[in-house]
Design a protein around this motif. Structure first.
Motif, PDB file in Angstrom:
ATOM      1  N   GLY A  33       0.864  -1.152   0.002  1.00  0.00           N
ATOM      2  CA  GLY A  33       0.199  -0.087   0.102  1.00  0.00           C
ATOM      3  C   GLY A  33       0.718   1.218   0.064  1.00  0.00           C
ATOM      4  O   GLY A  33       2.175   1.303  -0.007  1.00  0.00           O
ATOM      5  N   ALA A  34       0.134   2.373  -0.028  1.00  0.00           N
ATOM      6  CA  ALA A  34       0.908   3.664  -0.131  1.00  0.00           C
ATOM      7  C   ALA A  34       1.793   3.809   1.334  1.00  0.00           C
ATOM      8  O   ALA A  34       1.259   3.283   2.379  1.00  0.00           O
ATOM      9  CB  ALA A  34      -0.149   4.875   0.124  1.00  0.00           C
ATOM     10  N   THR A  35       2.851   4.420   1.184  1.00  0.00           N
ATOM     11  CA  THR A  35       3.828   4.678   2.496  1.00  0.00           C
ATOM     12  C   THR A  35       3.784   6.213   2.978  1.00  0.00           C
ATOM     13  O   THR A  35       3.563   7.160   2.217  1.00  0.00           O
ATOM     14  CB  THR A  35       5.175   4.067   2.194  1.00  0.00           C
ATOM     15  OG1 THR A  35       5.802   4.653   0.921  1.00  0.00           O
ATOM     16  CG2 THR A  35       5.004   2.407   2.128  1.00  0.00           C
ATOM     17  N   PRO A  36       4.225   6.229   4.430  1.00  0.00           N
ATOM     18  CA  PRO A  36       4.276   7.655   4.863  1.00  0.00           C
ATOM     19  C   PRO A  36       5.342   8.597   4.026  1.00  0.00           C
ATOM     20  O   PRO A  36       5.058   9.662   4.159  1.00  0.00           O
ATOM     21  CB  PRO A  36       4.707   7.405   6.123  1.00  0.00           C
ATOM     22  CG  PRO A  36       4.613   6.197   6.540  1.00  0.00           C
ATOM     23  CD  PRO A  36       4.490   5.190   5.096  1.00  0.00           C
ATOM     24  N   ASP A  37       6.317   7.928   3.345  1.00  0.00           N
ATOM     25  CA  ASP A  37       7.005   8.929   2.482  1.00  0.00           C
ATOM     26  C   ASP A  37       6.214   9.583   1.164  1.00  0.00           C
ATOM     27  O   ASP A  37       6.839  10.162   0.480  1.00  0.00           O
ATOM     28  CB  ASP A  37       8.350   8.382   2.073  1.00  0.00           C
ATOM     29  CG  ASP A  37       7.920   6.922   1.233  1.00  0.00           C
ATOM     30  OD1 ASP A  37       7.111   6.652   0.867  1.00  0.00           O
ATOM     31  OD2 ASP A  37       9.164   6.075   1.082  1.00  0.00           O
ATOM     32  N   GLY A  38       5.145   9.331   1.030  1.00  0.00           N
ATOM     33  CA  GLY A  38       4.401   9.741  -0.461  1.00  0.00           C
ATOM     34  C   GLY A  38       4.391   8.725  -1.549  1.00  0.00           C
ATOM     35  O   GLY A  38       3.573   9.066  -2.467  1.00  0.00           O
ATOM     36  N   ARG A  39       5.014   7.683  -1.319  1.00  0.00           N
ATOM     37  CA  ARG A  39       4.986   6.624  -2.338  1.00  0.00           C
ATOM     38  C   ARG A  39       3.460   6.202  -2.447  1.00  0.00           C
ATOM     39  O   ARG A  39       2.827   5.803  -1.490  1.00  0.00           O
ATOM     40  CB  ARG A  39       5.967   5.357  -2.051  1.00  0.00           C
ATOM     41  CG  ARG A  39       6.242   4.435  -3.157  1.00  0.00           C
ATOM     42  CD  ARG A  39       6.807   3.314  -2.720  1.00  0.00           C
ATOM     43  NE  ARG A  39       6.041   2.056  -2.952  1.00  0.00           N
ATOM     44  CZ  ARG A  39       4.868   1.620  -2.330  1.00  0.00           C
ATOM     45  NH1 ARG A  39       4.656   2.165  -1.278  1.00  0.00           N
ATOM     46  NH2 ARG A  39       4.150   0.685  -2.821  1.00  0.00           N
ATOM     47  N   LYS A  40       2.950   6.002  -3.861  1.00  0.00           N
ATOM     48  CA  LYS A  40       1.579   5.535  -3.695  1.00  0.00           C
ATOM     49  C   LYS A  40       1.601   4.193  -3.849  1.00  0.00           C
ATOM     50  O   LYS A  40       2.401   3.510  -4.257  1.00  0.00           O
ATOM     51  CB  LYS A  40       1.014   6.327  -5.225  1.00  0.00           C
ATOM     52  CG  LYS A  40       0.954   7.691  -5.049  1.00  0.00           C
ATOM     53  CD  LYS A  40       0.216   8.295  -6.538  1.00  0.00           C
ATOM     54  CE  LYS A  40       0.455   9.825  -6.497  1.00  0.00           C
ATOM     55  NZ  LYS A  40      -0.214  10.703  -5.576  1.00  0.00           N
ATOM     56  N   ALA A  41       0.603   3.526  -3.336  1.00  0.00           N
ATOM     57  CA  ALA A  41       0.030   2.340  -3.441  1.00  0.00           C
ATOM     58  C   ALA A  41       0.455   1.556  -4.820  1.00  0.00           C
ATOM     59  O   ALA A  41       0.100   2.392  -6.111  1.00  0.00           O
ATOM     60  CB  ALA A  41      -1.064   1.791  -3.099  1.00  0.00           C
ATOM     61  N   GLY A  42       1.048   0.553  -5.004  1.00  0.00           N
ATOM     62  CA  GLY A  42       1.332  -0.068  -6.126  1.00  0.00           C
ATOM     63  C   GLY A  42       2.616   0.130  -6.856  1.00  0.00           C
ATOM     64  O   GLY A  42       2.932  -0.327  -7.763  1.00  0.00           O
ATOM     65  N   SER A  55      12.208  11.138  -4.403  1.00  0.00           N
ATOM     66  CA  SER A  55      12.150  11.751  -3.057  1.00  0.00           C
ATOM     67  C   SER A  55      13.270  12.301  -2.507  1.00  0.00           C
ATOM     68  O   SER A  55      13.244  13.147  -1.696  1.00  0.00           O
ATOM     69  CB  SER A  55      11.822  10.759  -2.009  1.00  0.00           C
ATOM     70  OG  SER A  55      12.507   9.742  -1.526  1.00  0.00           O
ATOM     71  N   ASP A  56      14.394  12.196  -3.345  1.00  0.00           N
ATOM     72  CA  ASP A  56      15.670  12.625  -2.994  1.00  0.00           C
ATOM     73  C   ASP A  56      15.985  14.109  -3.624  1.00  0.00           C
ATOM     74  O   ASP A  56      16.213  14.119  -4.873  1.00  0.00           O
ATOM     75  CB  ASP A  56      16.886  11.847  -3.205  1.00  0.00           C
ATOM     76  CG  ASP A  56      16.780  11.131  -4.394  1.00  0.00           C
ATOM     77  OD1 ASP A  56      15.765  10.795  -5.042  1.00  0.00           O
ATOM     78  OD2 ASP A  56      17.835  10.557  -4.944  1.00  0.00           O
ATOM     79  N   ARG A  57      15.325  15.044  -3.168  1.00  0.00           N
ATOM     80  CA  ARG A  57      15.331  16.399  -3.702  1.00  0.00           C
ATOM     81  C   ARG A  57      16.385  17.404  -3.182  1.00  0.00           C
ATOM     82  O   ARG A  57      16.460  18.575  -3.889  1.00  0.00           O
ATOM     83  CB  ARG A  57      14.054  17.178  -3.179  1.00  0.00           C
ATOM     84  CG  ARG A  57      12.688  16.354  -3.626  1.00  0.00           C
ATOM     85  CD  ARG A  57      12.129  16.875  -4.871  1.00  0.00           C
ATOM     86  NE  ARG A  57      10.827  16.067  -5.152  1.00  0.00           N
ATOM     87  CZ  ARG A  57      10.698  15.397  -6.093  1.00  0.00           C
ATOM     88  NH1 ARG A  57      11.964  15.324  -6.915  1.00  0.00           N
ATOM     89  NH2 ARG A  57       9.578  14.763  -6.577  1.00  0.00           N
TER      90      ARG A  57
END
Length: 167
Positions: A33-42, A55-57
């Protein structure tokens, strides 16, 4: 937590956390599922200790600073992938900066890093015209392969990695 488990009965081997999913990170993402770092489910999870795609900005130095905090004595290994813009390696000064960043990473306790020096645009073009890019080699996750021979989902994951344009 891992150290709380007794050694295995075979060879009394201790337990370790390995950060080496090779290409399982695409499959794991499909069933997670989706994770707290903003990664969407799937979507794919990180391919090792690399930041989740995109995510490495704050640049390579920030990634190196985070990753070097791991206690490598308690792991069985890890891989860190970074995608660099070819522009980042233009000129002797830029090459020296990258070399110094890599040296600093290892002095801070870094364990492993591997690079793809390729633009997102070039990878997308290779998807459109695979016959013209048969020799385009990329670092996947613990191994290298020809980009056009990779499954579409793995190609998309590599494209989604942050393309660093500065140190």
């Amino acid at each position: 937590m891992i150290e709380s488990y007794p050694p295995s009965p075979i060879r009394r081997a201790s337990k370790r956390a390995y950060f080496l999913p090779t290409t399982a990170h695409v499959y794991f993402g499909k069933v997670t599922g989706a994770t707290p770092d903003g990664r969407k489910a799937g979507f794919p999870v990180s391919e090792g200790i690399s930041p989740v795609q995109g995510s490495d900005r704050k640049g390579i130095a920030a990634v190196f600073g985070s990753v070097s905090k791991c206690d490598w004595d308690k792991t069985g290994g890890a891989l860190l992938n970074q995608k660099l813009s070819p522009d980042l390696l233009e000129g002797e000064e830029n090459v020296k900066k990258l070399a110094q960043a890599i040296r600093t990473f290892f002095m801070m306790g870094g364990h492993h890093v591997q690079f793809n020096v390729v633009s997102t645009e070039l990878l997308k073009e290779a998807q459109k015209r695979p016959k013209d890019f048969q020799d385009l080699m990329v670092r996947v996750a613990g191994y290298s392969d020809y980009f056009v021979n990779l499954p579409k989902g793995l190609q998309e994951e590599i494209i989604a990695r942050t393309e660093h344009e500065r140190i």
